[in-house]
Design a protein around this motif. Structure first.
Motif, PDB file in Angstrom:
ATOM      1  N   SER A 120       0.702  -0.976   0.150  1.00 31.09           N
ATOM      2  CA  SER A 120      -0.169  -0.212   0.234  1.00 31.09           C
ATOM      3  C   SER A 120       1.016   1.405  -0.021  1.00 31.09           C
ATOM      4  CB  SER A 120      -0.954   0.121   0.968  1.00 31.09           C
ATOM      5  OG  SER A 120      -1.787  -0.799   1.199  1.00 31.09           O
ATOM      6  N   ASN A 121       1.749   1.325   0.421  1.00 34.05           N
ATOM      7  CA  ASN A 121       2.943   2.289   1.251  1.00 34.05           C
ATOM      8  C   ASN A 121       3.681   2.480   0.047  1.00 34.05           C
ATOM      9  OD1 ASN A 121       2.086   3.916   3.366  1.00 34.05           O
ATOM     10  ND2 ASN A 121       3.048   2.029   4.093  1.00 34.05           N
ATOM     11  N   ILE A 122       4.040   1.752  -0.536  1.00 31.76           N
ATOM     12  CA  ILE A 122       4.940   1.429  -2.294  1.00 31.76           C
ATOM     13  C   ILE A 122       3.411   2.398  -3.408  1.00 31.76           C
ATOM     14  CG2 ILE A 122       5.746   0.303  -4.519  1.00 31.76           C
ATOM     15  CD1 ILE A 122       6.625  -1.320  -2.538  1.00 31.76           C
ATOM     16  N   ALA A 123       2.310   1.859  -3.451  1.00 27.27           N
ATOM     17  CA  ALA A 123       1.817   2.629  -4.213  1.00 27.27           C
ATOM     18  C   ALA A 123       1.159   3.489  -4.325  1.00 27.27           C
ATOM     19  CB  ALA A 123      -0.140   1.479  -4.212  1.00 27.27           C
ATOM     20  N   GLU A 124       1.078   4.112  -2.956  1.00 26.56           N
ATOM     21  CA  GLU A 124       1.154   5.543  -2.549  1.00 26.56           C
ATOM     22  C   GLU A 124       2.147   6.518  -2.964  1.00 26.56           C
ATOM     23  OE1 GLU A 124      -0.484   8.653   0.864  1.00 26.56           O
ATOM     24  OE2 GLU A 124      -0.633   6.438   1.610  1.00 26.56           O
ATOM     25  N   GLY A 125       3.259   5.784  -2.532  1.00 23.06           N
ATOM     26  CA  GLY A 125       4.299   6.735  -3.309  1.00 23.06           C
ATOM     27  C   GLY A 125       4.251   7.121  -3.884  1.00 23.06           C
ATOM     28  N   TYR A 126       3.518   5.941  -5.094  1.00 20.71           N
ATOM     29  CA  TYR A 126       4.428   5.912  -6.958  1.00 20.71           C
ATOM     30  C   TYR A 126       3.604   6.830  -7.018  1.00 20.71           C
ATOM     31  CZ  TYR A 126       4.452   4.607 -11.568  1.00 20.71           C
ATOM     32  OH  TYR A 126       3.949   4.244 -12.927  1.00 20.71           O
ATOM     33  N   GLU A 127       1.665   7.455  -6.656  1.00 20.88           N
ATOM     34  CA  GLU A 127       0.870   8.144  -7.497  1.00 20.88           C
ATOM     35  C   GLU A 127       1.613   9.038  -7.025  1.00 20.88           C
ATOM     36  OE1 GLU A 127      -1.618   7.380  -9.042  1.00 20.88           O
ATOM     37  OE2 GLU A 127      -0.100   5.737  -9.334  1.00 20.88           O
ATOM     38  N   ARG A 128       2.115   9.553  -5.348  1.00 21.36           N
ATOM     39  CA  ARG A 128       2.316  10.414  -5.226  1.00 21.36           C
ATOM     40  C   ARG A 128       3.049  12.081  -6.138  1.00 21.36           C
ATOM     41  NH1 ARG A 128       0.857  12.609   0.034  1.00 21.36           N
ATOM     42  NH2 ARG A 128       0.074  10.874   0.703  1.00 21.36           N
ATOM     43  N   TYR A 172       7.918   9.966  -3.064  1.00 21.67           N
ATOM     44  CA  TYR A 172       7.722   8.605  -3.133  1.00 21.67           C
ATOM     45  C   TYR A 172       9.177   8.188  -2.650  1.00 21.67           C
ATOM     46  CZ  TYR A 172       8.737   4.388  -6.376  1.00 21.67           C
ATOM     47  OH  TYR A 172       9.035   3.351  -6.656  1.00 21.67           O
ATOM     48  N   CYS A 173       9.975   8.347  -2.138  1.00 25.79           N
ATOM     49  CA  CYS A 173      10.900   8.316  -1.725  1.00 25.79           C
ATOM     50  C   CYS A 173      10.594   7.952   0.337  1.00 25.79           C
ATOM     51  CB  CYS A 173      12.720   9.009  -1.580  1.00 25.79           C
ATOM     52  SG  CYS A 173      12.999   8.966  -2.929  1.00 25.79           S
ATOM     53  N   ARG A 174      10.340   9.162   0.494  1.00 25.46           N
ATOM     54  CA  ARG A 174       9.111   8.844   1.958  1.00 25.46           C
ATOM     55  C   ARG A 174       8.343   7.286   1.630  1.00 25.46           C
ATOM     56  NH1 ARG A 174       7.234  13.804   2.172  1.00 25.46           N
ATOM     57  NH2 ARG A 174       4.891  12.839   1.905  1.00 25.46           N
ATOM     58  N   PHE A 175       7.750   6.950   1.215  1.00 24.81           N
ATOM     59  CA  PHE A 175       6.875   5.521   1.160  1.00 24.81           C
ATOM     60  C   PHE A 175       7.407   4.618   0.905  1.00 24.81           C
ATOM     61  CE2 PHE A 175       3.507   9.598   1.138  1.00 24.81           C
ATOM     62  CZ  PHE A 175       2.273   8.995   1.975  1.00 24.81           C
ATOM     63  N   LEU A 176       8.667   4.618  -0.221  1.00 17.82           N
ATOM     64  CA  LEU A 176       9.442   3.712  -0.240  1.00 17.82           C
ATOM     65  C   LEU A 176      10.178   3.145   1.099  1.00 17.82           C
ATOM     66  CD1 LEU A 176      11.114   3.989  -3.481  1.00 17.82           C
ATOM     67  CD2 LEU A 176       9.463   2.409  -2.814  1.00 17.82           C
ATOM     68  N   SER A 177      10.660   4.430   1.945  1.00 10.27           N
ATOM     69  CA  SER A 177      10.568   4.031   3.593  1.00 10.27           C
ATOM     70  C   SER A 177       9.953   3.529   4.240  1.00 10.27           C
ATOM     71  CB  SER A 177      11.602   5.333   3.794  1.00 10.27           C
ATOM     72  OG  SER A 177      12.280   5.520   5.220  1.00 10.27           O
TER      73      SER A 177
END
Length: 77
Positions: free
Chosen positions: A10-18, A24-29
């Motif tokens: 979910s965080n990868i997907a959300e970061g990708y959509e930013r 994106y990097c923050r959500f990957l973290s």
């Protein structure tokens, strides 16, 4: 464990959509953190007998590999 595992993708997907690479990097973290959280929960589940040793070892190793993949994505952004 289910929530931690779901948070990873979910965080990868959300970061990708930013809109920005920084987001994106923050959500990957966050996703990488969820991998660590899942691993911790797996160690606890193993210790209290909720998951058998073989399954726990497989899932722990898979979470380590996934964490490495997420790190690679973060480095190459």
């Amino acid at each position: 464990m289910t929530r931690s595992a779901l948070s990873i993708s979910s965080n990868i997907a959300e970061g990708y959509e930013r809109k920005t690479a920084k987001d994106y990097c923050r959500f990957l973290s966050y996703s990488k953190g969820s991998c660590g959280e899942l691993r911790s929960q797996l160690y606890i589940a193993l210790k209290i007998g909720e998951v058998d040793t073989k399954t726990a070892e497989i899932w722990i190793e898979e979470s380590r590999q996934l964490s490495k993949m997420i790190s690679f994505l973060n480095e190459n952004d």
